[in-house]
Enzyme design. Structure first.
Site, PDB file in Angstrom:
ATOM      1  N   LYS A 103       0.841  -1.204   0.000  1.00 47.94           N
ATOM      2  CA  LYS A 103       0.000   0.000   0.000  1.00 47.94           C
ATOM      3  C   LYS A 103       0.878   1.257   0.000  1.00 47.94           C
ATOM      4  O   LYS A 103       0.595   2.228  -0.697  1.00 47.94           O
ATOM      5  CB  LYS A 103      -0.904   0.027   1.241  1.00 47.94           C
ATOM      6  CG  LYS A 103      -1.992  -1.027   1.275  1.00 47.94           C
ATOM      7  CD  LYS A 103      -2.855  -0.817   2.518  1.00 47.94           C
ATOM      8  CE  LYS A 103      -4.005  -1.801   2.608  1.00 47.94           C
ATOM      9  NZ  LYS A 103      -4.856  -1.553   3.790  1.00 47.94           N
TER      10      LYS A 103
ATOM     11  N   ARG B 176      -7.270   1.590  -4.763  1.00 45.70           N
ATOM     12  CA  ARG B 176      -6.502   2.472  -3.866  1.00 45.70           C
ATOM     13  C   ARG B 176      -5.963   3.666  -4.640  1.00 45.70           C
ATOM     14  O   ARG B 176      -6.061   4.798  -4.182  1.00 45.70           O
ATOM     15  CB  ARG B 176      -5.346   1.677  -3.239  1.00 45.70           C
ATOM     16  CG  ARG B 176      -4.564   2.429  -2.195  1.00 45.70           C
ATOM     17  CD  ARG B 176      -3.681   1.498  -1.423  1.00 45.70           C
ATOM     18  NE  ARG B 176      -4.449   0.396  -0.879  1.00 45.70           N
ATOM     19  CZ  ARG B 176      -4.517  -0.836  -1.428  1.00 45.70           C
ATOM     20  NH1 ARG B 176      -3.800  -1.140  -2.494  1.00 45.70           N
ATOM     21  NH2 ARG B 176      -5.285  -1.766  -0.907  1.00 45.70           N
TER      22      ARG B 176
ATOM     23  N   ASP C 207      -8.748   2.219   4.297  1.00 45.92           N
ATOM     24  CA  ASP C 207      -9.309   0.902   4.560  1.00 45.92           C
ATOM     25  C   ASP C 207      -9.849   0.372   3.239  1.00 45.92           C
ATOM     26  O   ASP C 207     -10.386   1.138   2.422  1.00 45.92           O
ATOM     27  CB  ASP C 207     -10.404   0.955   5.630  1.00 45.92           C
ATOM     28  CG  ASP C 207     -10.599  -0.428   6.250  1.00 45.92           C
ATOM     29  OD1 ASP C 207      -9.594  -1.117   6.462  1.00 45.92           O
ATOM     30  OD2 ASP C 207     -11.749  -0.829   6.477  1.00 45.92           O
TER      31      ASP C 207
ATOM     32  N   GLY D 249      -2.496 -10.120  -1.090  1.00 46.04           N
ATOM     33  CA  GLY D 249      -3.888 -10.423  -0.769  1.00 46.04           C
ATOM     34  C   GLY D 249      -4.594 -11.194  -1.884  1.00 46.04           C
ATOM     35  O   GLY D 249      -4.116 -12.237  -2.350  1.00 46.04           O
TER      36      GLY D 249
ATOM     37  N   ASP E  95      -4.959 -10.455  -4.963  1.00 42.29           N
ATOM     38  CA  ASP E  95      -4.516 -10.151  -6.329  1.00 42.29           C
ATOM     39  C   ASP E  95      -4.372 -11.367  -7.255  1.00 42.29           C
ATOM     40  O   ASP E  95      -4.661 -11.261  -8.448  1.00 42.29           O
ATOM     41  CB  ASP E  95      -3.211  -9.342  -6.302  1.00 42.29           C
ATOM     42  CG  ASP E  95      -3.465  -7.893  -5.906  1.00 42.29           C
ATOM     43  OD1 ASP E  95      -4.632  -7.475  -5.933  1.00 42.29           O
ATOM     44  OD2 ASP E  95      -2.499  -7.182  -5.586  1.00 42.29           O
TER      45      ASP E  95
HETATM   46  P1  ITT Z   1      -3.400  -2.535   7.087  1.00 38.90           P
HETATM   47  O1  ITT Z   1      -4.719  -2.744   7.808  1.00 38.90           O
HETATM   48  O2  ITT Z   1      -2.247  -2.511   8.022  1.00 38.90           O
HETATM   49  O3  ITT Z   1      -3.417  -1.360   6.151  1.00 38.90           O
HETATM   50  P2  ITT Z   1      -4.089  -4.878   5.530  1.00 38.90           P
HETATM   51  O4  ITT Z   1      -3.348  -5.485   4.375  1.00 38.90           O
HETATM   52  O5  ITT Z   1      -4.586  -5.814   6.586  1.00 38.90           O
HETATM   53  O6  ITT Z   1      -3.104  -3.790   6.141  1.00 38.90           O
HETATM   54  P3  ITT Z   1      -6.833  -3.890   5.294  1.00 38.90           P
HETATM   55  O7  ITT Z   1      -7.121  -4.020   6.736  1.00 38.90           O
HETATM   56  O8  ITT Z   1      -7.253  -2.641   4.586  1.00 38.90           O
HETATM   57  O9  ITT Z   1      -5.248  -4.041   4.963  1.00 38.90           O
HETATM   58  O10 ITT Z   1      -7.462  -5.164   4.665  1.00 38.90           O
HETATM   59  C1  ITT Z   1      -7.661  -5.196   3.376  1.00 38.90           C
HETATM   60  C2  ITT Z   1      -7.620  -6.631   2.949  1.00 38.90           C
HETATM   61  O11 ITT Z   1      -8.273  -6.605   1.684  1.00 38.90           O
HETATM   62  C3  ITT Z   1      -6.191  -7.061   2.723  1.00 38.90           C
HETATM   63  O12 ITT Z   1      -5.716  -7.923   3.721  1.00 38.90           O
HETATM   64  C4  ITT Z   1      -6.297  -7.800   1.429  1.00 38.90           C
HETATM   65  O13 ITT Z   1      -6.633  -9.123   1.748  1.00 38.90           O
HETATM   66  C5  ITT Z   1      -7.479  -7.152   0.712  1.00 38.90           C
HETATM   67  N1  ITT Z   1      -7.032  -6.094  -0.204  1.00 38.90           N
HETATM   68  C6  ITT Z   1      -7.215  -4.757  -0.124  1.00 38.90           C
HETATM   69  N2  ITT Z   1      -6.623  -4.117  -1.140  1.00 38.90           N
HETATM   70  C7  ITT Z   1      -6.045  -5.080  -1.868  1.00 38.90           C
HETATM   71  C8  ITT Z   1      -5.259  -5.061  -3.037  1.00 38.90           C
HETATM   72  O14 ITT Z   1      -4.909  -3.939  -3.645  1.00 38.90           O
HETATM   73  N3  ITT Z   1      -4.813  -6.212  -3.501  1.00 38.90           N
HETATM   74  C9  ITT Z   1      -5.127  -7.377  -2.887  1.00 38.90           C
HETATM   75  N4  ITT Z   1      -5.854  -7.500  -1.787  1.00 38.90           N
HETATM   76  C10 ITT Z   1      -6.303  -6.342  -1.273  1.00 38.90           C
END
Ligand code: ITT
Length: 197
Positions: A12, A181, A76, A152, A154
């Site tokens: 991110k 994002r 988020d 995640g 992707d």
């Molecule tokens: P932070 O909370 O520390 O930012 P995180 O990765 O756990 O890190 P989130 O709580 O926002 O982030 O959870 C979002 C989830 O959604 C993340 O774990 C991924 O599984 C998925 N996700 C969000 N954006 C994504 C992306 O660009 N590519 C792949 N998966 C994504």
């Protein structure tokens, strides 16, 4: 301006770096005593509620640590699958860690409706100014995991705006042109560039 991004996810941060570079702003992860502090996540099915809560906690951390000169960025995001009435949504992180990609693919096995979208809410605060934005990336869930990049979901997410590849099969730059994002962050950049809008 230096932006402190409240996230544990380096992917991110990299995506935000690519975009804010245009305004010559630097982006790094928020760290207090060398690590990202723990944040309490509210029980909510709304991305903005979670982001606002993170922002409030981060702003008080900045105050307590004499970091008020920096801007703070919170985000988020999640994956919303049509067939499951937007599940996993705000539970994306939890679902990823529990049933994983295999679990999602099994739940969708033989399903024709594979539409899904990523959504993101981003909020930037600098001193007493606040900018909010949201972004969406529409796509479908693939039949199997494809590609090595990204993070995640992707490997199973095929954006509609692409060439049929999953996000994991694209470079970071390609993903940042169309991701939820980046779309959301571009909204923030736009407000920063045109304050009167
Ligand atoms: P932070 O909370 O520390 O930012 P995180 O990765 O756990 O890190 P989130 O709580 O926002 O982030 O959870 C979002 C989830 O959604 C993340 O774990 C991924 O599984 C998925 N996700 C969000 N954006 C994504 C992306 O660009 N590519 C792949 N998966 C994504």
């Amino acid at each position: 301006m230096k932006i402190l991004f409240v996230t544990s996810n380096q992917n991110k941060i990299n995506e935000a770096k690519i975009l804010f570079n245009e305004l010559d702003y630097s982006v790094e992860g928020l760290k207090i005593n060398g690590k990202l502090p723990n944040f309490i996540e509210p029980q909510s099915n709304n991305l903005e509620v979670v982001a606002v809560s993170k922002l409030k906690q981060a702003v008080s951390l900045l105050k307590n640590n004499n970091l008020e000169e920096y801007a703070i960025l919170v985000e988020d995001s999640g994956l919303f699958i049509d067939k499951f009435s937007d599940f996993p949504g705000v539970f994306s992180s939890f679902v990823y860690d529990s049933i994983g990609l295999t679990g999602i693919l099994n739940l969708l096995a033989n399903s024709i409706n594979r539409s899904a979208e990523y959504r993101a809410v981003t909020i930037l605060q600098w001193k007493n100014k606040i900018w909010k934005s949201s972004g969406v990336c529409k796509g479908t869930i693939s039949n199997k995991e494809l590609g090595e990049g990204g993070f995640g979901y992707d490997p199973i997410f095929i954006p509609l705006e692409g060439d049929g590849s999953t996000f994991s099969q694209m470079s970071n730059i390609e993903k940042s042109l169309i991701s939820h994002r980046s779309n959301s962050l571009r909204g923030l950049l736009d407000s920063l560039k045109h304050p009167s809008k």
